[in-house]
Design an enzyme around this catalytic site. Structure first.
Site, PDB file in Angstrom:
ATOM      1  NE  ARG A  56      40.185  53.493  52.406  1.00 15.52           N
ATOM      2  CZ  ARG A  56      39.363  54.025  51.200  1.00 15.52           C
ATOM      3  NH1 ARG A  56      39.716  54.829  50.414  1.00 15.52           N
ATOM      4  NH2 ARG A  56      38.172  53.776  51.481  1.00 15.52           N
ATOM      5  CG  HIS A 108      39.047  45.482  53.271  1.00 20.09           C
ATOM      6  ND1 HIS A 108      39.724  46.315  54.049  1.00 20.09           N
ATOM      7  CD2 HIS A 108      39.125  46.080  51.842  1.00 20.09           C
ATOM      8  CE1 HIS A 108      40.375  47.217  53.194  1.00 20.09           C
ATOM      9  NE2 HIS A 108      40.019  47.291  52.118  1.00 20.09           N
ATOM     10  CE1 TYR A 126      35.895  32.691  33.244  1.00 15.78           C
ATOM     11  CE2 TYR A 126      36.775  34.902  33.316  1.00 15.78           C
ATOM     12  CZ  TYR A 126      35.943  33.972  32.859  1.00 15.78           C
ATOM     13  OH  TYR A 126      34.653  34.254  31.984  1.00 15.78           O
TER      14      TYR A 126
END
Length: 746
Positions: free
Chosen positions: A31, A77, A122
């Site tokens: 991570r 993931h 968007y």
């Protein structure tokens, strides 16, 4: 208790320790920390790989970011989509990444508010050309592949980066028990250092710093850290880098044109405006944000007048706002051995070059295997051309043509299959010539690859050539100039305050306020019900005020911080902590070099510096030792210890003048010496010192107040009351033998 055979019994302590260790290693390796090879964390690597699998190369038509995020979290993931999208946005922000890996179309945030990006439904995105440096060699046998989280797909364990990406874009992350803070660097500088290390394997960190002179942030703010500190940073792997905004003069104003990395213009404006509201920037008239598309950063600072020193003003703002910012550096990363370690510059570049050499070796071996396979197939095809009639006969008449071909011409199964799969039109004479030309070309390539694989020098030359080519193609000039400067220092608080005359008023119940000017009659002001005037002093806003209480302790505050006299002020008990039963009795104002006479109504006193009255703590400090039932008198300012005279008057009408030089100077407080003689019997009856005043030799004047009467005494009048310290003095005229107070009037 039922025990199952397939259950393991272990102590809770061991289980908790093992579970936490597993968790911490997961956070560290999967991570928070980047891998030295490709410089990426797992989520970043998966985003770049997923985009390449979607065909989103630099020249491709972009796709919705939601499509990429969906593939990443669905295939590789399994975490939150918002966290994944935020990591993706970060790689697309040119003000966050020195070399963005993603080309974002739509609202991907701004330097003013990096978190203001639009939702992933968007925006659209694709990879940048530089991202190809991470992906170009992916399908060439250069990486190891591991199963994804559900075992249905394979994903690369790392990407075959052609440049030291771990330094180019840097990384930040917090793991368990460790963190990483790697600043971005310039591609051409890092590549140059790598080439130097290839040429000189024993090169020191100092020699590599001739190429990597310091971090290179996405902004053009100055890096002001001294070169020696930067060298120490790269030698140890830890340290800090200080950046400062760039500004210029424009028509008498200061215009900020570049801010430190990750500093937003709105935050700077907010910080400066906050100081202006708190009246801590008297030299600044106004601040305007004139940033636009042509000028991404343009903050205009308008000084109060043309006499303001802009350099001094900006120095103060650098020290008190994020116009100057320090960045922690901790070069912590996952090494080739799979372990986290803080590495110095030489270790990072040396380890990455080993990674790159291994990657290139794998690439060459993979290519060599493909070349040799192709040559093997072409050799079989050549045999078929040389024996074309026999090959056609075998194919037409044999039941098992493959086995017959293998037996007749000593072919491999792969060659035999390739011959059988060859189309008839490929048997033309022109095709035979093409095959011969291809074979010659492949044999030359095989020879070149074998030469490189067999020579460390040739491999090193290849590494250098590729680094130079990539640095030239994708690199650019340094953005953050390295200009060694001292860290900014804030101006002294008094220097930030306009020097104006004020009158500080203290009420009987300990309320304080300050009025502009010296013409005010403090006794005529309105006071809260039950309260009344106690004392007042005249000074300037740049000075400090000392307050003395009935226990002999002193407290201090800057004059400009006191509330306005338009209201009733504020209680000093809100600022200071007094002993039980104590109350404020006097105050004084002055410079730290000023001197005052401190006295009590029992007739004792001494000279002290004003600095001794200043206390930085709420509880104040003891400055006067008081007899039982004694009170502190208003301090009297001393201009010249050798020439000044002190005038002491009792409420019974005895007045004495003597030289201030006869009093001791005490810095740590005390009782002092006797000023005027008051018989013990009279002291018991209530005779006290009504007040003291200090006058200048030859020109002094005081005014005595006794009820409605007052008496002004000039120097010639005061001489008649002259005497030695601790004497009884002379009696004032009848009618003035009940003195309330004394004031200096000249």
């Amino acid at each position: 208790m039922i025990l199952h055979a397939n259950h393991e019994q272990i102590p809770l302590k061991d289980y908790a320790e093992r579970a936490y260790l597993d968790y911490s290693m997961y956070v560290v390796l999967d991570r928070a920390l980047p891998f030295i090879g490709d410089g990426l964390k797992p989520v970043q690597r998966r985003i770049v790989y997923a985009m390449s699998e979607l065909g989103l190369e630099a020249g491709a038509k972009p796709k919705k970011s939601a499509r990429t995020v969906g593939d990443v979290i669905g295939k590789f993931h399994p975490h939150g989509d918002s966290a994944c999208y935020e990591a993706m946005v970060l790689m697309a922000q040119p003000f966050s990444y020195r070399y963005p890996l993603i080309d974002g179309q739509g609202n991907f945030g701004s330097q003013d508010d990096p978190k203001s990006f639009a939702a992933m439904r968007y925006t659209e995105s694709r990879l940048t050309p530089l991202a190809q440096l991470l992906l170009d060699e992916l399908g060439q046998g250069t990486v190891e592949w591991t199963p994804n989280f559900d075992g249905t797909l394979k994903e690369p364990s790392w990407l075959p980066s052609r440049v030291p990406h771990v330094l180019l874009n840097g990384s930040t992350g917090i793991a368990v028990g460790m963190a990483t803070d790697i600043p971005p660097h310039n591609l051409r500088e890092v590549a140059s250092a790598c080439i130097r290390l290839l040429d000189e394997p024993e090169a020191s960190v100092a020699q590599l710093c001739e190429h990597v002179r310091g971090p290179d942030f996405p902004t053009s703010a100055e890096i002001i850290t001294p070169a020696a500190e930067l060298a120490a940073l790269y030698a140890t792997g830890t340290g800090s880098v200080r950046c400062r905004a760039v500004w210029r003069r424009d028509d008498g104003n200061a215009v900020v044109t570049a801010l430190p990395w990750q500093v937003s213009p709105s935050k700077i404006i907010e910080q400066i405006a906050g100081q202006m509201r708190a009246k801590k920037l008297p030299m600044l008239e106004d601040i305007r944000d004139e940033s636009d598309h042509e000028n991404p950063i343009r903050i205009v600072l308008i000084p109060r007048s043309s006499r303001i020193d802009l350099d001094e003003m900006m120095q103060h703002l650098n020290a008190t706002t994020d116009l100057e910012k320090s960045y922690r550096v901790n070069l912590n990363m996952i090494g080739l051995d799979g372990k986290p370690q803080v590495k110095n510059l030489r270790q990072i570049l040396g380890e990455w070059l080993r990674f790159r050499a291994d990657t290139v070796t794998r690439r060459l071996q993979h290519r060599l295997a493909r070349v040799e396979r192709r040559l093997h197939l072409l050799e079989g095809l050549r045999i078929a051309y040389l024996n074309l009639d026999e090959v056609i006969r075998i194919i037409r008449h044999e039941d098992e043509p493959k086995a017959a071909l293998i037996a007749r011409f000593a072919l491999s199964e792969e060659q035999a299959d390739y011959i059988l799969e060859t189309r008839l039109r490929q048997l033309a004479r022109l095709e035979e010539m093409k095959i011969n030309a291809e074979r010659d070309e492949l044999e030359e390539e095989r020879a070149r690859i074998n030469v490189v694989l067999g020579s460390k020098a040739r491999l090193k030359t290849l590494l250098k050539d590729e680094l130079r080519k990539d640095a030239e193609k994708y690199g650019d000039a340094r953005r953050s100039p390295l200009i060694e400067r001292a860290a900014a220092q804030a101006l002294d608080q008094t220097a930030l305050v306009a020097s104006e005359p004020i009158t500080v008023i203290l009420s009987a119940k300990g309320w304080v306020r300050a009025a502009k000017g010296h013409e005010l009659d403090a006794r005529e002001l309105g006071y809260r019900e039950g309260d009344a005037y106690l004392a007042s002093v005249r000074g300037r806003t740049t000075q400090n005020v000392a307050f003395l209480d009935s226990s002999g302790r002193s407290y201090s505050a800057a004059a400009h911080t006191l509330p306005s006299a338009r209201g009733n002020g504020e209680p000093l008990t809100g600022r200071f902590t007094l002993p039980a039963g104590a109350q404020f009795e006097a105050l004084a104002i002055g410079e730290s070099t000023s001197k005052f006479v401190l006295a009590t109504d029992f007739g004792y006193g001494f000279v002290t510096g004003f600095e001794a009255l200043l206390a930085n703590k709420k509880a104040g400090k003891q400055v006067v030792s008081l007899d039982a039932k004694a009170h502190v008198l208003a301090p009297a300012a001393v201009a010249d210890t050798a020439r000044d005279r002190i005038v002491v008057v009792t409420n019974a009408g005895h007045l004495l003048m003597f030289s201030v030089a006869e009093l001791p100077e005490l810095d740590k407080g005390g009782k002092g010496n006797k000023l005027i003689e008051i018989p013990k019997a009279r002291l018991g009856d209530g005779e006290r010192v009504a007040g003291i005043a200090v006058v200048s030799e030859g020109s002094g004047e005081v005014t005595l107040y006794a009820g409605q009467r007052k008496l002004s005494l000039r120097w010639n009048d005061l001489v008649e009351y002259g005497g030695s310290r601790a004497t009884r003095g002379a009696l004032l005229p009848r009618g003035l033998q009940r003195v309330d107070r004394i004031e200096t009037t000249g």
